[in-house]
Design an enzyme around this catalytic site. Structure first.
Site, PDB file in Angstrom:
ATOM      1  N   GLY A  76      46.630  58.715  76.629  1.00  0.00           N
ATOM      2  CA  GLY A  76      45.522  59.336  75.856  1.00  0.00           C
ATOM      3  C   GLY A  76      44.414  58.886  75.318  1.00  0.00           C
ATOM      4  O   GLY A  76      44.320  57.665  75.443  1.00  0.00           O
ATOM      5  N   GLN A 116      36.996  57.545  69.681  1.00  0.00           N
ATOM      6  CA  GLN A 116      37.463  55.983  70.357  1.00  0.00           C
ATOM      7  C   GLN A 116      36.190  55.732  71.273  1.00  0.00           C
ATOM      8  O   GLN A 116      36.203  54.571  71.416  1.00  0.00           O
ATOM      9  CB  GLN A 116      38.578  56.435  71.093  1.00  0.00           C
ATOM     10  CG  GLN A 116      40.000  56.316  70.343  1.00  0.00           C
ATOM     11  CD  GLN A 116      41.100  56.277  70.936  1.00  0.00           C
ATOM     12  OE1 GLN A 116      41.699  57.020  71.606  1.00  0.00           O
ATOM     13  NE2 GLN A 116      41.788  55.093  70.989  1.00  0.00           N
ATOM     14  N   CYS A 123      47.567  51.191  70.914  1.00  0.00           N
ATOM     15  CA  CYS A 123      46.281  52.063  70.724  1.00  0.00           C
ATOM     16  C   CYS A 123      45.284  51.406  71.376  1.00  0.00           C
ATOM     17  O   CYS A 123      45.017  50.162  71.262  1.00  0.00           O
ATOM     18  CB  CYS A 123      45.858  52.158  69.156  1.00  0.00           C
ATOM     19  SG  CYS A 123      44.498  53.273  68.849  1.00  0.00           S
ATOM     20  N   LEU A 124      44.495  52.120  72.279  1.00  0.00           N
ATOM     21  CA  LEU A 124      43.403  51.359  73.056  1.00  0.00           C
ATOM     22  C   LEU A 124      42.230  50.820  71.914  1.00  0.00           C
ATOM     23  O   LEU A 124      41.405  49.994  72.358  1.00  0.00           O
ATOM     24  CB  LEU A 124      42.816  52.453  73.942  1.00  0.00           C
ATOM     25  CG  LEU A 124      43.771  53.081  74.939  1.00  0.00           C
ATOM     26  CD1 LEU A 124      42.943  54.111  75.846  1.00  0.00           C
ATOM     27  CD2 LEU A 124      44.233  51.764  75.676  1.00  0.00           C
ATOM     28  N   HIS A 168      49.314  61.305  67.861  1.00  0.00           N
ATOM     29  CA  HIS A 168      48.527  60.037  67.785  1.00  0.00           C
ATOM     30  C   HIS A 168      47.069  60.412  68.027  1.00  0.00           C
ATOM     31  O   HIS A 168      46.398  59.989  67.381  1.00  0.00           O
ATOM     32  CB  HIS A 168      49.040  59.255  68.957  1.00  0.00           C
ATOM     33  CG  HIS A 168      48.269  57.788  69.082  1.00  0.00           C
ATOM     34  ND1 HIS A 168      48.775  56.470  68.596  1.00  0.00           N
ATOM     35  CD2 HIS A 168      47.025  57.824  69.413  1.00  0.00           C
ATOM     36  CE1 HIS A 168      47.757  55.642  68.688  1.00  0.00           C
ATOM     37  NE2 HIS A 168      46.748  56.187  69.232  1.00  0.00           N
ATOM     38  N   GLU A 169      46.976  61.347  68.976  1.00  0.00           N
ATOM     39  CA  GLU A 169      45.492  61.741  69.581  1.00  0.00           C
ATOM     40  C   GLU A 169      44.949  62.447  68.327  1.00  0.00           C
ATOM     41  O   GLU A 169      43.801  62.377  67.758  1.00  0.00           O
ATOM     42  CB  GLU A 169      45.207  62.171  70.822  1.00  0.00           C
ATOM     43  CG  GLU A 169      45.948  61.581  71.786  1.00  0.00           C
ATOM     44  CD  GLU A 169      45.370  60.228  71.925  1.00  0.00           C
ATOM     45  OE1 GLU A 169      45.995  59.245  72.659  1.00  0.00           O
ATOM     46  OE2 GLU A 169      44.286  59.920  71.282  1.00  0.00           O
ATOM     47  N   HIS A 206      43.665  60.691  65.593  1.00  0.00           N
ATOM     48  CA  HIS A 206      42.271  59.991  65.681  1.00  0.00           C
ATOM     49  C   HIS A 206      41.232  60.890  65.404  1.00  0.00           C
ATOM     50  O   HIS A 206      40.442  60.438  64.739  1.00  0.00           O
ATOM     51  CB  HIS A 206      42.217  59.567  67.158  1.00  0.00           C
ATOM     52  CG  HIS A 206      42.777  58.301  67.594  1.00  0.00           C
ATOM     53  ND1 HIS A 206      42.019  56.990  67.207  1.00  0.00           N
ATOM     54  CD2 HIS A 206      43.538  57.941  68.535  1.00  0.00           C
ATOM     55  CE1 HIS A 206      42.751  56.137  67.762  1.00  0.00           C
ATOM     56  NE2 HIS A 206      43.365  56.611  68.542  1.00  0.00           N
TER      57      HIS A 206
HETATM   58  O1  K2U Z   1      44.917  56.896  71.689  1.00  0.00           O
HETATM   59  C1  K2U Z   1      45.062  55.858  72.252  1.00  0.00           C
HETATM   60  O2  K2U Z   1      44.823  54.915  71.673  1.00  0.00           O
HETATM   61  C2  K2U Z   1      45.868  56.028  73.567  1.00  0.00           C
HETATM   62  C3  K2U Z   1      47.196  55.621  73.384  1.00  0.00           C
HETATM   63  C4  K2U Z   1      48.188  56.868  73.348  1.00  0.00           C
HETATM   64  C5  K2U Z   1      49.487  56.795  72.839  1.00  0.00           C
HETATM   65  C6  K2U Z   1      49.784  55.689  71.825  1.00  0.00           C
HETATM   66  C7  K2U Z   1      51.252  55.703  71.526  1.00  0.00           C
HETATM   67  C8  K2U Z   1      52.104  56.475  71.907  1.00  0.00           C
HETATM   68  C9  K2U Z   1      51.783  57.198  73.149  1.00  0.00           C
HETATM   69  C10 K2U Z   1      50.182  57.461  73.298  1.00  0.00           C
HETATM   70  C11 K2U Z   1      47.914  54.622  74.147  1.00  0.00           C
HETATM   71  O3  K2U Z   1      47.311  53.481  73.933  1.00  0.00           O
HETATM   72  S1  K2U Z   1      47.906  54.965  75.865  1.00  0.00           S
HETATM   73  C12 K2U Z   1      48.769  53.364  76.113  1.00  0.00           C
HETATM   74  C13 K2U Z   1      50.258  53.603  76.479  1.00  0.00           C
HETATM   75  C14 K2U Z   1      50.838  53.888  77.722  1.00  0.00           C
HETATM   76  C15 K2U Z   1      51.975  54.261  77.616  1.00  0.00           C
HETATM   77  C16 K2U Z   1      52.960  54.534  76.607  1.00  0.00           C
HETATM   78  C17 K2U Z   1      52.285  54.330  75.290  1.00  0.00           C
HETATM   79  C18 K2U Z   1      51.042  54.038  75.279  1.00  0.00           C
HETATM   80 ZN    ZN Z   2      44.838  55.461  69.494  1.00  0.00          ZN
END
Ligand code: K2U
Ligand code: ZN
Length: 181
Positions: free
Chosen positions: A46, A51, A104-105, A146-147, A150
């Protein structure tokens, strides 16, 4: 197409509420292409526009399993399920919740358990300008929540204890000060 730099905390833009999209333009379409390219490169499942420093209510998601995913069996076909959400609104959440270890990225290398509603109903506009309303559960529901957080300047660390949150934010504030020297 371009991979854009991803903002890290404590960048103040990550705490801002973003503005609704009023018109879907060629610029919007180019931005969404960059967001998908940036998300797949990270890699992530996501990414929200703030971001990458764009203060608009746009999210891209792809929770499908891909060949680079450890859980995908050898020889299983590579799939993807890209979803573009413009001006997303969560219209209903279940009472049942689910705990997921989130990352979170914009807060790299930190993972903590967060409890969120397990099922949601979400309304958004797609890139064609059509209004979509759908249900989601499991990891997709977690990712969507989560998104959308943001877009409202909320991060998964805001659900942690103050002690845990401050321990994480202090590390990134120290790194930001060093980078500014
Ligand atoms: O928004 C972001 O920072 C991307 C997030 C999205 C996400 C966070 C928590 C749970 C689900 C999605 C992640 O950093 S993407 C990395 C990731 C990959 C596989 C599973 C969970 C998170
Ligand atoms: Zn995030």
């Amino acid at each position: 197409m371009a991979i854009r730099p991803i903002l890290y905390i404590p960048d103040p833009r990550l705490k801002q509420v973003t503005a609704p999209v009023t018109e879907i333009t060629d610029e919007t379409r180019a931005l969404v292409k960059d967001m998908f390219e940036t998300m797949y490169d990270a890699p992530g499942i996501g990414l929200a526009a703030p971001q990458i420093g764009v203060m608009q209510r746009i999210v891209v998601i792809d929770c499908a399993k891909r060949a680079d995913d450890a859980e995908v069996a050898e020889g299983e076909e590579e799939i993807s399920d890209p979803i573009t959400l413009i001006n997303p609104e969560i219209t209903w959440v279940s009472e049942e919740t689910r705990v997921y270890e989130e990352g979170c990225l914009s807060i790299p290398e930190y993972y903590e358990e967060v409890e969120r509603p397990d099922r949601i109903r979400i309304r958004y506009m797609n890139l064609e300008g059509e209004t979509i309303e759908r249900e989601a559960d499991g990891l997709l529901a977690t990712c969507m929540q989560h998104e959308v957080d943001h877009l409202n300047g909320k991060l998964f660390i805001d659900y942690l204890s103050r002690l845990k949150r401050e321990r994480i934010t202090k590390k990134f504030e120290k790194a930001a000060r060093r980078a500014a020297e």
